[in-house]
Write an enzyme that holds these catalytic residues in place. Structure first.
Site, PDB file in Angstrom:
ATOM      1  N   SER A  78       0.818  -1.225   0.000  1.00  0.00           N
ATOM      2  CA  SER A  78       0.000   0.000   0.000  1.00  0.00           C
ATOM      3  C   SER A  78       0.850   1.273   0.000  1.00  0.00           C
ATOM      4  O   SER A  78       1.856   1.369   0.705  1.00  0.00           O
ATOM      5  CB  SER A  78      -0.912   0.007   1.221  1.00  0.00           C
ATOM      6  OG  SER A  78      -1.591   1.242   1.295  1.00  0.00           O
ATOM      7  N   LYS A 126     -13.185  -4.613   0.772  1.00  0.00           N
ATOM      8  CA  LYS A 126     -13.990  -3.447   0.399  1.00  0.00           C
ATOM      9  C   LYS A 126     -15.493  -3.725   0.346  1.00  0.00           C
ATOM     10  O   LYS A 126     -16.290  -2.873   0.687  1.00  0.00           O
ATOM     11  CB  LYS A 126     -13.518  -2.869  -0.952  1.00  0.00           C
ATOM     12  CG  LYS A 126     -12.124  -2.276  -0.893  1.00  0.00           C
ATOM     13  CD  LYS A 126     -11.686  -1.712  -2.223  1.00  0.00           C
ATOM     14  CE  LYS A 126     -11.934  -0.239  -2.287  1.00  0.00           C
ATOM     15  NZ  LYS A 126     -11.128   0.453  -3.311  1.00  0.00           N
ATOM     16  N   ASP A 170     -13.281   6.941  -3.442  1.00  0.00           N
ATOM     17  CA  ASP A 170     -12.597   6.688  -4.724  1.00  0.00           C
ATOM     18  C   ASP A 170     -13.176   7.535  -5.857  1.00  0.00           C
ATOM     19  O   ASP A 170     -12.450   8.209  -6.588  1.00  0.00           O
ATOM     20  CB  ASP A 170     -12.700   5.206  -5.109  1.00  0.00           C
ATOM     21  CG  ASP A 170     -11.756   4.327  -4.299  1.00  0.00           C
ATOM     22  OD1 ASP A 170     -10.737   4.835  -3.816  1.00  0.00           O
ATOM     23  OD2 ASP A 170     -12.065   3.123  -4.147  1.00  0.00           O
ATOM     24  N   GLY A 218     -13.620  -0.388 -19.159  1.00  0.00           N
ATOM     25  CA  GLY A 218     -13.600  -1.225 -17.959  1.00  0.00           C
ATOM     26  C   GLY A 218     -14.938  -1.215 -17.264  1.00  0.00           C
ATOM     27  O   GLY A 218     -15.761  -0.307 -17.478  1.00  0.00           O
ATOM     28  N   ALA A 219     -15.181  -2.251 -16.458  1.00  0.00           N
ATOM     29  CA  ALA A 219     -16.449  -2.336 -15.721  1.00  0.00           C
ATOM     30  C   ALA A 219     -16.239  -3.028 -14.380  1.00  0.00           C
ATOM     31  O   ALA A 219     -17.149  -3.649 -13.843  1.00  0.00           O
ATOM     32  CB  ALA A 219     -17.498  -3.074 -16.553  1.00  0.00           C
ATOM     33  N   GLY A 220     -15.043  -2.940 -13.815  1.00  0.00           N
ATOM     34  CA  GLY A 220     -14.741  -3.545 -12.523  1.00  0.00           C
ATOM     35  C   GLY A 220     -15.039  -2.567 -11.383  1.00  0.00           C
ATOM     36  O   GLY A 220     -15.815  -1.618 -11.544  1.00  0.00           O
ATOM     37  N   GLY A 221     -14.409  -2.815 -10.253  1.00  0.00           N
ATOM     38  CA  GLY A 221     -14.638  -1.993  -9.060  1.00  0.00           C
ATOM     39  C   GLY A 221     -14.284  -0.526  -9.284  1.00  0.00           C
ATOM     40  O   GLY A 221     -15.033   0.374  -8.869  1.00  0.00           O
ATOM     41  N   ARG A 273     -14.204  -5.669 -21.883  1.00  0.00           N
ATOM     42  CA  ARG A 273     -13.930  -6.950 -22.549  1.00  0.00           C
ATOM     43  C   ARG A 273     -15.070  -7.939 -22.298  1.00  0.00           C
ATOM     44  O   ARG A 273     -15.584  -8.555 -23.211  1.00  0.00           O
ATOM     45  CB  ARG A 273     -12.596  -7.504 -22.013  1.00  0.00           C
ATOM     46  CG  ARG A 273     -12.221  -8.841 -22.571  1.00  0.00           C
ATOM     47  CD  ARG A 273     -10.908  -9.305 -21.987  1.00  0.00           C
ATOM     48  NE  ARG A 273     -10.979  -9.444 -20.520  1.00  0.00           N
ATOM     49  CZ  ARG A 273      -9.974  -9.874 -19.774  1.00  0.00           C
ATOM     50  NH1 ARG A 273      -8.807 -10.154 -20.330  1.00  0.00           N
ATOM     51  NH2 ARG A 273     -10.110  -9.984 -18.467  1.00  0.00           N
ATOM     52  N   THR A 274     -15.476  -8.067 -21.037  1.00  0.00           N
ATOM     53  CA  THR A 274     -16.617  -8.929 -20.698  1.00  0.00           C
ATOM     54  C   THR A 274     -17.860  -8.053 -20.695  1.00  0.00           C
ATOM     55  O   THR A 274     -18.146  -7.349 -19.725  1.00  0.00           O
ATOM     56  CB  THR A 274     -16.404  -9.578 -19.313  1.00  0.00           C
ATOM     57  OG1 THR A 274     -15.090 -10.126 -19.273  1.00  0.00           O
ATOM     58  CG2 THR A 274     -17.447 -10.640 -19.018  1.00  0.00           C
TER      59      THR A 274
HETATM   60  P1  ATR Z   1     -10.571  -2.832 -10.333  1.00  0.00           P
HETATM   61  O1  ATR Z   1     -11.126  -2.957  -8.965  1.00  0.00           O
HETATM   62  O2  ATR Z   1      -9.204  -2.219 -10.387  1.00  0.00           O
HETATM   63  O3  ATR Z   1     -11.518  -2.194 -11.281  1.00  0.00           O
HETATM   64  P2  ATR Z   1     -11.320  -5.379 -11.412  1.00  0.00           P
HETATM   65  O4  ATR Z   1     -12.642  -5.250 -10.746  1.00  0.00           O
HETATM   66  O5  ATR Z   1     -10.595  -6.676 -11.351  1.00  0.00           O
HETATM   67  O6  ATR Z   1     -10.306  -4.336 -10.821  1.00  0.00           O
HETATM   68  O7  ATR Z   1     -11.481  -4.916 -12.929  1.00  0.00           O
HETATM   69  C1  ATR Z   1     -10.446  -5.013 -13.852  1.00  0.00           C
HETATM   70  C2  ATR Z   1     -10.895  -4.422 -15.176  1.00  0.00           C
HETATM   71  O8  ATR Z   1      -9.839  -4.520 -16.125  1.00  0.00           O
HETATM   72  C3  ATR Z   1     -12.086  -5.145 -15.783  1.00  0.00           C
HETATM   73  O9  ATR Z   1     -12.854  -4.231 -16.519  1.00  0.00           O
HETATM   74  C4  ATR Z   1     -11.384  -6.150 -16.716  1.00  0.00           C
HETATM   75  O10 ATR Z   1     -12.183  -6.621 -17.780  1.00  0.00           O
HETATM   76  P3  ATR Z   1     -13.087  -7.942 -17.612  1.00  0.00           P
HETATM   77  O11 ATR Z   1     -14.320  -7.514 -16.872  1.00  0.00           O
HETATM   78  O12 ATR Z   1     -13.340  -8.412 -18.993  1.00  0.00           O
HETATM   79  O13 ATR Z   1     -12.236  -8.923 -16.815  1.00  0.00           O
HETATM   80  C5  ATR Z   1     -10.280  -5.292 -17.254  1.00  0.00           C
HETATM   81  N1  ATR Z   1      -9.161  -6.095 -17.785  1.00  0.00           N
HETATM   82  C6  ATR Z   1      -8.206  -6.759 -17.099  1.00  0.00           C
HETATM   83  N2  ATR Z   1      -7.360  -7.374 -17.945  1.00  0.00           N
HETATM   84  C7  ATR Z   1      -7.790  -7.113 -19.201  1.00  0.00           C
HETATM   85  C8  ATR Z   1      -7.316  -7.450 -20.524  1.00  0.00           C
HETATM   86  N3  ATR Z   1      -6.228  -8.198 -20.714  1.00  0.00           N
HETATM   87  N4  ATR Z   1      -8.030  -6.977 -21.574  1.00  0.00           N
HETATM   88  C9  ATR Z   1      -9.125  -6.210 -21.401  1.00  0.00           C
HETATM   89  N5  ATR Z   1      -9.597  -5.853 -20.190  1.00  0.00           N
HETATM   90  C10 ATR Z   1      -8.956  -6.284 -19.104  1.00  0.00           C
END
Ligand code: ATR
Length: 293
Positions: A21, A72, A108, A132-135, A157-158
């Site tokens: 950290s 979290k 954040d 992106g669509a993660g956290g 990507r997903t």
């Molecule tokens: P964070 O909390 O940092 O957002 P996360 O929730 O793991 O971390 O999200 C990671 C993001 O990076 C997601 O949008 C992921 O896409 P997927 O939902 O398809 O997994 C994206 N990501 C990670 N590696 C990737 C890659 N090689 N190509 C495209 N997108 C990627």
């Protein structure tokens, strides 16, 4: 470092693992700059011991904590009260103890928006693309929608994750605020070319995959476009370099990290955070680690 006294109060970050950290050097530099009688430490707590740790922290009179992976989301069910934005994001990054009551918040997204405003950019009325669509994407898009962004176009990507996020934003924040386009599609290229603000929240391009870029080709951007990569290692990702090559304005993840920390600092201490001190401490620590490899 400031002297630890009998009166010194404790702040910290809780995670597992947490040794990596950047928050301890950043917050301790800020506490020292304002000569506050606090110290900030890292608590590595296994998930199975989380509720015991929280009980112990209440008993010990810990003042506040940052929260990182993997706690979290879990902590949402362990706090007495949750801030509205944290509820929408579905995760906490900040806790503060008030007697026996424990409050959970998430700085954040607000930190992201605060960094934009500090850079002279108001999200109000802006056309945005978020990759992106993660956290992190959840935090950034909730804050952008609350700050009045005109439209947020999501690509991930997903795709189903982006669809779920768009649905949440449209139902809980503003109908029509979010829309999904396909990852690496011509439609995404079109949206990038007409966006005022483009944000990469994916981990693509992060150390050690520094040569990777979330978009294969960056189309010609609007002259006033701002391109923001929330990655802070490296400071200049390939994505940002390609944007810079077009003359676009750019921001990196150090800014989001500094401002989310600054907002937490303000919640705990009630003091105006020394932004420049926090940024310098962070950059210094990044440099030290880069040298170490
Ligand atoms: P964070 O909390 O940092 O957002 P996360 O929730 O793991 O971390 O999200 C990671 C993001 O990076 C997601 O949008 C992921 O896409 P997927 O939902 O398809 O997994 C994206 N990501 C990670 N590696 C990737 C890659 N090689 N190509 C495209 N997108 C990627």
């Amino acid at each position: 470092m400031r002297e630890i006294l009998g009166t010194t109060q404790v702040l910290g970050v809780i995670g597992y693992p947490v040794r990596h950290s950047f928050s301890p050097p950043m917050h301790n530099a800020a506490l020292e700059a304002l000569d506050l009688d606090f110290c900030y430490v890292a608590f590595e707590v296994e998930p199975v011991r989380l509720s015991a740790a929280i009980e112990g922290m209440k008993a010990l009179g810990i003042v506040g904590l940052n929260v990182t992976i993997p706690h979290k989301e879990t902590l949402l069910s362990l706090v007495d009260e949750i801030g509205e934005e944290a509820r929408l994001i579905g995760a906490l990054n900040t806790l503060y103890f008030d007697g026996q009551r424990l409050y959970g918040d998430n700085t954040d997204g607000r930190g992201f928006v605060a960094s934009l405003r500090a850079g002279g950019e108001d999200p109000q009325g802006k056309q945005v693309v978020v990759l992106g669509a993660g956290g992190s994407a959840r935090a950034v898009t909730v804050a952008l929608a609350r700050a009045g962004a005109k439209e947020i176009v999501l690509a991930n990507r997903t795709q189903v994750r982006a669809e779920r996020l768009a649905e949440m934003l449209n139902t809980r924040l503003r109908p029509g605020v979010a829309r999904v386009v396909q990852w690496q599609s011509a439609q995404l290229q079109y949206e990038l070319g007409r966006a005022d603000l483009i944000v990469n929240t994916t981990s693509v391009g992060m150390h050690p995959q520094e040569e990777a870029c979330p978009v294969a080709d960056l189309p010609p951007l609007l002259p006033e476009a701002l391109v923001y990569d929330i990655i802070y290692n490296p400071l200049e990702t390939v994505f940002l370099r390609r944007a810079m090559a077009q003359g676009a304005r750019t921001m990196n993840g150090v800014e989001m990290l500094v401002y989310q920390g600054a907002l937490s600092f303000q919640l705990w201490t009630g003091r105006e955070p020394p932004i420049e001190v926090m940024r310098e401490a962070l950059l210094r620590e990044l440099q030290v680690r880069q040298k170490r490899g």
